[in-house]
Scaffold this motif. Structure first.
Motif: not given
Ligand code: NOJ
Ligand code: CA
Length: 688
Positions: A57-67
């Motif tokens: 719902m627009g709120r961050p759950v997983i912040a940018p995370s590497r692959l």
């Protein structure tokens, strides 16, 4: 023709594609779940490093995370990668489980595929597939067939899970000697060490997140290493060399999964793991019937008899016949017989080389026992303890399963008792070598066993197993497993499971799939200092709260014979369900689950609590509004308490009353207690 849903989904995918050059234009690809609850964004930065992020719902759950990946014999695959869009699609289908916690499963997701191609001269590439459900996200890597990367040797997977918000984590440590058999830690997220999955998180704003994997096929099991703060990285289980995984392309990795819900119960209700697995690959499994079973088992754990031969041998013909009679009289489907086969007399723990899976001990007349069971309509559940020696087992199992099939045995409990890192498999040279229980080699081994068993119409219940990742959808003869501290810990001469343990299991281990916990103990004094730290009513409630298609009535038969009142619930409760709902629950504190029988109109309720007594309410809106039901209630009595210093575990009240869907029941649970209810549908359904 594109459906409107697909068009909407595609409209949400915004792509800015970079040209393959060393300094890259950052790119972004985006997809939302069908109900616009969850969204994933995949990006590459100006160095071509890919990452993903998840919002709810627009709120961050997983912040940018590497692959990406570190390879052991080729340059790593984590930067100078250009992102290009691939196919998108939406799926909304419903499929039927042959057995399960619910009959029909809805599979409703939006999928986005992106390709990541190296901008360097190697031009290696891989795809990433994201599937978004309203209650979770699955993503995996797919290595296509390509000249520049034929054999993929993965040293490390760089997949990260960067938890956006502070909160609490429930977790067990990874890479420890006792495999999955640990009590759950409850710590701040940023105090986790190396965790196994599923790991369960509750963020400070009340979001519930379970991180796990689905379809662990021919790949190393994933643990999570906290790198810093709330950032976790995949830590693959070691292989034979410095590569944890060695595969020939093309192949996909397992799905990395995130269940994301606003309630703890939402995690239990999620079908994400099953949905991400492939459909049934073995066809009709109607030869496997979900069932309850008794066994020659608890008596060994209590040290009253032995697996090994000798004067106290448990698996004698006479003892087996007695258990078969008991099962037949009480309507149970199976009898587990451990210690029936030769090989237990030496050093079996972590060894296993002496086991025969066809040769019974002389005081156990296998043919006679099997014929007796068949005549009584009861199935023997076979037992193949391997001592972790998968190498030895693979050479013997075909003969073992063929024998089972000839004798009418359709379920086998396997076991891999060996310390972590002490399993044995065929190494690259074909000779036995040591391996971890969740290594790529053991992932292969378990599926080899399950497929060999299926060919003989045998179902598998693995103890000391590889973790459950939903493979029962594809191979529905893989019916249950252990993979956590079960009831057995309450038998031994060491501290058993504390009252919160089973509530923790519901919101952690059980999110992966069924568990053969083996509930139903009435003899609360054991070799463990605290014995069995629950009330009797809680023992009954475990049959509903801890799902498994095979459920043991684990106690000594005499304890059931002496207590027909509470035993009645164990006789009645089914193990195959039409539907499942969670009425309430908080991780580690309490939970109430209701399930509808797959073969009648009856419902069952199980409520359990930790060491705190509680008053819970159970609105009965799940019942058919057109009917009356007789609620057969098994509740904690006034003096009930898990702690013998404060009350009695055995204090149980059994009573009946009529109810309808308009009623709400107050459930009073004692400390360490529970409540079990059978709702018997009365009369015919009225036509309202
Ligand atoms: C450990 C298993 O979990 C238990 O159920 C079994 O009785 C023993 N190993 C012996 O196989
Ligand atoms: Ca075990």
């Amino acid at each position: 023709m594109k459906t409107p849903m697909l068009l909407r989904c595609m409209a949400l995918i915004a792509l800015a594609i970079s040209s393959p050059a060393l300094a890259q234009t950052p790119a972004v690809a985006r997809v939302e779940s069908p109900g616009h609850v969850l969204a994933v964004e995949v990006t590459t930065d100006n160095d071509g490093r890919p990452s993903y992020a998840v919002t709810r719902m627009g709120r961050p759950v997983i912040a940018p995370s590497r692959l990406g990946f570190i390879l052991t014999d080729a340059p790593k695959l984590d930067r100078h990668l250009a992102l290009t869009p691939g196919a998108t699609r939406s799926v909304d289908e419903t499929w039927e489980q042959p057995w399960g916690e619910r009959r029909f499963v809805r599979n409703h997701f939006n999928e986005m595929r992106v390709t990541l191609t190296e901008t360097s001269e190697l031009m290696r590439r891989f795809d990433m597939v994201f599937r978004l459900y309203d209650d979770g996200v699955g993503f995996r890597y797919e290595f296509p067939d390509q000249a520049a990367l034929r054999t993929v040797r993965i040293g490390q997977e760089l997949t990260e899970f960067n938890i956006a918000e502070p909160g609490t984590a429930w977790w067990i440590p990874g890479f420890e000697w006792n495999r999955a058999e640990y009590l759950y830690n409850r710590t701040p997220i940023d105090a986790v060490g190396v965790s196994q999955t599923p790991i369960t998180l509750r963020t400070d704003s009340g979001l519930h997140v379970s991180i796990h994997e689905a379809a662990l096929v021919d790949y190393a099991g994933m643990n999570l290493q906290r790198v810093e703060g709330r950032r976790f990285r995949a830590a693959l289980t070691p292989g034979f060399t410095n590569a944890a995984v060695e595969r020939e392309a093309p192949f996909p990795t397992p799905w990395r999964t995130l269940e994301i819900t606003d309630t703890a119960g939402g995690l239990v209700m999620s079908n994400l793991i099953l949905n991400l697995n492939e459909p049934n690959a073995i066809g009709d499994v109607s030869w496997f019937k979900p069932m309850k079973y008794v066994g020659i088992w608890w008596e060994m754990h209590l040290d009253r008899s032995t697996w090994s031969s000798g004067p106290h041998h448990g698996a004698t013909t006479e003892n087996a016949l007695r258990h078969i009679d008991f099962a037949a009289t009480n309507g149970f489907g199976g009898v587990l017989i451990e210690g029936w086969n030769t090989g237990w007399d030496g050093d079996w723990f972590g060894n296993g080389a002496d086991y025969s899976f066809t040769e019974p001990y002389p005081d156990f007349d296998l043919e006679r026992v099997a014929a007796y069971a068949r005549a009584k309509g009861v199935q023997i559940i076979g037992h193949h303890e391997t001592g972790g020696n998968a190498f030895h087992y693979e050479q013997q199992m075909e003969a073992g399963f063929a024998l089972d099939q000839r004798l009418g045995i359709h379920a086998v409990k396997t076991g891999y008792v060996a310390d972590a890192g002490g399993a044995r498999v065929a190494g690259p040279d074909g000779q036995p070598t040591l391996a971890w229980h969740e290594s790529q080699a053991m992932a292969r081994h378990h599926l080899t066993v399950v497929q060999a068993a299926a060919a003989h119409q045998v179902a598998i219940n693995a103890h000391e197993p590889i973790k459950d990742t939903g493979l029962r959808r594809t191979w529905p003869n893989w019916v249950s497993r252990e993979g956590a501290r079960g009831m057995e810990y309450n038998a031994w001469g060491q501290p058993g499971n504390p009252p919160e343990h089973e509530v923790n299991l519901v919101f952690t281990r059980l999110l992966a799939g069924p568990m053969d916990f083996t509930p139903g103990i009435f003899g609360m004094v054991t070799r463990a200092p605290d014995g069995v730290a629950t009330t009797w009513a809680k023992q009954l409630a475990l049959y509903v709260t801890l799902y498994s298609p095979i459920q043991m009535a684990a106690d000594l038969l005499e304890n059931y014979e002496a207590n027909p009142g509470p035993f009645r619930f164990i006789r009645d409760v089914p193990t195959d369900w039409d539907d499942t709902r969670v009425l309430n629950g908080e991780i580690g504190d309490y939970v109430t689950i209701v399930r509808k029988d797959r073969h009648s109109d009856d419902w069952y309720l199980g409520a359990i609590t930790d060491e705190s007594g509680r008053n819970l309410t159970a609105p009965l809106g799940f019942l058919d509004p057109g009917r009356r039901y007789r609620a057969e209630i098994y509740r904690d009595g006034p003096a009930a308490n898990w702690n013998p210093r404060d009350g009695r575990r055995e204090d149980i009240v059994i009573e009946s009353r009529e109810v309808t869907s308009a009623d709400t029941l107050d459930l009073r649970l004692a400390p360490g207690g529970g409540q079990a209810i059978r709702f018997v549908a009365l009369g015919r359904r009225s036509t309202r």
